[in-house]
Design a protein around this motif. Sequence first.
Motif, PDB file in Angstrom:
ATOM      1  N   UNK A 185       0.854  -1.186   0.000  1.00 46.61           N
ATOM      2  CA  UNK A 185       0.000   0.000   0.000  1.00 46.61           C
ATOM      3  C   UNK A 185       0.889   1.234   0.000  1.00 46.61           C
ATOM      4  N   UNK A 186       0.393   2.319  -0.575  1.00 51.58           N
ATOM      5  CA  UNK A 186       1.129   3.575  -0.488  1.00 51.58           C
ATOM      6  C   UNK A 186       0.982   4.120   0.938  1.00 51.58           C
ATOM      7  N   UNK A 187       1.806   5.086   1.273  1.00 45.03           N
ATOM      8  CA  UNK A 187       1.719   5.689   2.605  1.00 45.03           C
ATOM      9  C   UNK A 187       0.343   6.314   2.847  1.00 45.03           C
ATOM     10  N   UNK A 188      -0.217   7.094   1.891  1.00 48.74           N
ATOM     11  CA  UNK A 188      -1.562   7.646   2.122  1.00 48.74           C
ATOM     12  C   UNK A 188      -2.630   6.555   2.256  1.00 48.74           C
ATOM     13  N   UNK A 189      -2.505   5.474   1.497  1.00 50.66           N
ATOM     14  CA  UNK A 189      -3.482   4.381   1.599  1.00 50.66           C
ATOM     15  C   UNK A 189      -3.396   3.720   2.971  1.00 50.66           C
ATOM     16  N   UNK A 190      -2.183   3.475   3.411  1.00 52.74           N
ATOM     17  CA  UNK A 190      -1.990   2.873   4.732  1.00 52.74           C
ATOM     18  C   UNK A 190      -2.546   3.773   5.822  1.00 52.74           C
ATOM     19  N   UNK A 191      -2.277   5.066   5.716  1.00 58.39           N
ATOM     20  CA  UNK A 191      -2.757   6.021   6.718  1.00 58.39           C
ATOM     21  C   UNK A 191      -4.283   6.036   6.763  1.00 58.39           C
ATOM     22  N   UNK A 192      -4.915   6.044   5.587  1.00 63.38           N
ATOM     23  CA  UNK A 192      -6.387   6.078   5.540  1.00 63.38           C
ATOM     24  C   UNK A 192      -6.981   4.800   6.129  1.00 63.38           C
ATOM     25  N   UNK A 193      -6.442   3.653   5.740  1.00 59.06           N
ATOM     26  CA  UNK A 193      -6.953   2.387   6.274  1.00 59.06           C
ATOM     27  C   UNK A 193      -6.734   2.302   7.785  1.00 59.06           C
ATOM     28  N   UNK A 194      -5.571   2.711   8.238  1.00 58.71           N
ATOM     29  CA  UNK A 194      -5.269   2.667   9.677  1.00 58.71           C
ATOM     30  C   UNK A 194      -6.196   3.581  10.460  1.00 58.71           C
ATOM     31  N   UNK A 195      -6.439   4.761   9.923  1.00 58.11           N
ATOM     32  CA  UNK A 195      -7.331   5.715  10.596  1.00 58.11           C
ATOM     33  C   UNK A 195      -8.744   5.143  10.664  1.00 58.11           C
ATOM     34  N   UNK A 196      -9.220   4.528   9.583  1.00 64.58           N
ATOM     35  CA  UNK A 196     -10.558   3.925   9.598  1.00 64.58           C
ATOM     36  C   UNK A 196     -10.620   2.754  10.576  1.00 64.58           C
ATOM     37  N   UNK A 197      -9.527   2.018  10.688  1.00 59.96           N
ATOM     38  CA  UNK A 197      -9.505   0.902  11.641  1.00 59.96           C
ATOM     39  C   UNK A 197      -9.601   1.422  13.077  1.00 59.96           C
ATOM     40  N   UNK A 198      -8.847   2.484  13.368  1.00 59.00           N
ATOM     41  CA  UNK A 198      -8.825   3.026  14.737  1.00 59.00           C
ATOM     42  C   UNK A 198     -10.105   3.754  15.112  1.00 59.00           C
ATOM     43  N   UNK A 199     -10.607   4.584  14.182  1.00 60.23           N
ATOM     44  CA  UNK A 199     -11.721   5.461  14.549  1.00 60.23           C
ATOM     45  C   UNK A 199     -13.075   5.011  14.020  1.00 60.23           C
ATOM     46  N   UNK A 200     -13.085   4.015  13.158  1.00 61.17           N
ATOM     47  CA  UNK A 200     -14.348   3.557  12.591  1.00 61.17           C
ATOM     48  C   UNK A 200     -14.754   4.382  11.394  1.00 61.17           C
ATOM     49  N   UNK A 201     -15.970   4.137  10.874  1.00 64.65           N
ATOM     50  CA  UNK A 201     -16.429   4.849   9.674  1.00 64.65           C
ATOM     51  C   UNK A 201     -16.314   6.359   9.833  1.00 64.65           C
TER      52      UNK A 201
ATOM     53  N   UNK B  89     -24.377   8.151   5.952  1.00 68.68           N
ATOM     54  CA  UNK B  89     -24.147   8.406   7.370  1.00 68.68           C
ATOM     55  C   UNK B  89     -25.444   8.123   8.123  1.00 68.68           C
ATOM     56  N   UNK B  90     -25.415   7.251   9.145  1.00 68.37           N
ATOM     57  CA  UNK B  90     -26.657   6.938   9.860  1.00 68.37           C
ATOM     58  C   UNK B  90     -27.249   8.148  10.586  1.00 68.37           C
ATOM     59  N   UNK B  91     -26.411   9.137  10.919  1.00 69.86           N
ATOM     60  CA  UNK B  91     -26.896  10.330  11.608  1.00 69.86           C
ATOM     61  C   UNK B  91     -27.346  11.433  10.658  1.00 69.86           C
ATOM     62  N   UNK B  92     -26.811  11.421   9.433  1.00 71.90           N
ATOM     63  CA  UNK B  92     -27.144  12.451   8.451  1.00 71.90           C
ATOM     64  C   UNK B  92     -27.060  11.811   7.070  1.00 71.90           C
ATOM     65  N   UNK B  93     -28.191  11.383   6.544  1.00 67.64           N
ATOM     66  CA  UNK B  93     -28.244  10.663   5.281  1.00 67.64           C
ATOM     67  C   UNK B  93     -27.682  11.413   4.094  1.00 67.64           C
ATOM     68  N   UNK B  94     -27.460  12.718   4.235  1.00 64.11           N
ATOM     69  CA  UNK B  94     -26.885  13.497   3.139  1.00 64.11           C
ATOM     70  C   UNK B  94     -25.384  13.277   3.019  1.00 64.11           C
ATOM     71  N   UNK B  95     -24.765  12.849   4.106  1.00 59.76           N
ATOM     72  CA  UNK B  95     -23.310  12.634   4.107  1.00 59.76           C
ATOM     73  C   UNK B  95     -22.984  11.180   3.802  1.00 59.76           C
ATOM     74  N   UNK B  96     -21.787  10.982   3.269  1.00 52.30           N
ATOM     75  CA  UNK B  96     -21.294   9.638   2.973  1.00 52.30           C
ATOM     76  C   UNK B  96     -20.142   9.348   3.921  1.00 52.30           C
TER      77      UNK B  96
ATOM     78  N   UNK C 197     -16.009  10.367   7.369  1.00 52.42           N
ATOM     79  CA  UNK C 197     -16.145  11.048   6.083  1.00 52.42           C
ATOM     80  C   UNK C 197     -14.770  11.295   5.471  1.00 52.42           C
ATOM     81  N   UNK C 198     -14.763  11.486   4.175  1.00 53.49           N
ATOM     82  CA  UNK C 198     -13.519  11.786   3.467  1.00 53.49           C
ATOM     83  C   UNK C 198     -12.914  13.091   3.981  1.00 53.49           C
ATOM     84  N   UNK C 199     -13.761  14.092   4.201  1.00 47.80           N
ATOM     85  CA  UNK C 199     -13.272  15.395   4.681  1.00 47.80           C
ATOM     86  C   UNK C 199     -12.625  15.269   6.053  1.00 47.80           C
TER      87      UNK C 199
END
Length: 148
Positions: A37-53, A88-95, A55-57
């Motif tokens: 994985x690239x460094x940004x890919x690893x960082x994104x996957x790791x962050x999602x693993x730690x913090x859960x679902x 997003x379960x709290x705000x259906x407008x967000x992904x 948003x991209x922003x």
Amino acid sequence: MPSEPNEPDVSRVARALLVSVSLLRRRLRQAPIEGELTLPETAALSRLERSGPNTSASLARDEQISPQSMGATLAGLQTRGLVQRAADPDDGRRVVLALTDTGLEVLRTRRSARVEQLAEALADGFTPAELRQLLAVAPLLERLAQNL
């Protein structure tokens, strides 16, 4: 603030850490891992693993990169089936994006390969006392990284 006579100079410690951690990071990156994985890919996957679902922003903000860069990274991860999008379960407008089982497995495989790489280097000439010292400093390095 001057240090006490027997206290280590903070700038000297900072320089020594920068040199040693930079060398370690560079050497780890030089040894390729299949399906890397690239460094940004690893960082994104790791962050999602730690913090859960998330948003991209929010991920872009947390990783201190542009939203466009994070969007491109996440699009590539989604194409490979490593992340999935959902309302997003709290705000259906967000992904929100979440790690898939495949994404978690890829992340674990990558970590295992790097752990094995480090373990081989540690087994080659480090004494038990040195291994204990490295184990003791690991939480301090993690805390230092969190303070940056």
